[in-house]
Scaffold this motif. Sequence first.
Motif, short mmCIF file in Angstrom:
data_model
loop_
_atom_site.label_atom_id
_atom_site.label_comp_id
_atom_site.label_asym_id
_atom_site.label_seq_id
_atom_site.Cartn_x
_atom_site.Cartn_y
_atom_site.Cartn_z
N GLN A 15 0.85 -1.16 -0.12
CA GLN A 15 0.07 -0.09 0.12
C GLN A 15 0.68 1.07 0.08
OE1 GLN A 15 -3.21 0.02 2.87
NE2 GLN A 15 -3.35 -2.08 2.61
N GLU A 16 1.84 1.13 0.69
CA GLU A 16 2.87 2.44 0.87
C GLU A 16 3.40 2.67 -0.60
OE1 GLU A 16 5.26 1.70 4.24
OE2 GLU A 16 3.82 2.12 5.72
N HIS B 88 1.03 3.97 -2.93
CA HIS B 88 0.66 5.36 -2.29
C HIS B 88 1.71 6.31 -3.19
CE1 HIS B 88 0.07 8.94 -0.17
NE2 HIS B 88 -1.09 8.72 -0.13
N ASN C 184 1.04 8.85 -6.18
CA ASN C 184 1.04 10.25 -5.88
C ASN C 184 2.08 10.69 -7.21
OD1 ASN C 184 0.95 12.49 -4.05
ND2 ASN C 184 3.16 12.26 -3.74
N ASP D 272 -7.45 12.92 1.37
CA ASP D 272 -6.34 12.50 0.52
C ASP D 272 -6.78 11.84 -0.64
OD1 ASP D 272 -3.76 11.66 -0.66
OD2 ASP D 272 -3.06 11.30 1.23
N SER E 61 -4.71 8.39 -1.23
CA SER E 61 -5.19 7.40 -0.35
C SER E 61 -6.43 6.76 -0.51
CB SER E 61 -5.33 8.02 1.38
OG SER E 61 -3.96 8.38 1.54
N VAL F 215 -5.67 4.18 -3.24
CA VAL F 215 -5.11 2.99 -2.86
C VAL F 215 -6.25 2.10 -2.29
CG1 VAL F 215 -3.51 2.24 -1.00
CG2 VAL F 215 -2.82 4.23 -2.31
N MET F 216 -7.15 2.86 -1.54
CA MET F 216 -8.06 2.08 -1.20
C MET F 216 -8.92 1.04 -2.17
SD MET F 216 -10.02 4.10 1.81
CE MET F 216 -9.28 5.80 2.27
#
Length: 112
Positions: free
Chosen positions: A8-9, A12, A16, A44, A47, A50-51
């Motif tokens: 996930q990071e 992101h 981004n 965000d 975010s 990503v969800m």
Amino acid sequence: MKMSLQEQEFLHAKLNMETAQMPWRELQRYFASGHILAICDGLDMVSVAVMMAADDMENISRLVAQKQIEKVTDEQAQAWFEEDVELWTVVIKPWILVQTRKNPVPDGTLLN
């Protein structure tokens, strides 16, 4: 698809870097096909993307119920067209997420 925190990071950070400002006029055909979602300025946007990629339906459903994620209405589309608005965008197929937030300035504060 279940993603680890590390995945996930990474996603992101990748998304981004893929955000861009686009004139609403260039997004018209995607609006016409129903593939644009407006993200509340307080969220965000990356975010949220990503969800969506992680298929986090619990949080996505909550945000939709709170009207923080919505399909763009005909009235909003017309107003953005008339005002020649530029929106922040990120693609998370099949969706294009848009947000009207102001440009950040170098010190990280937002312009009014």
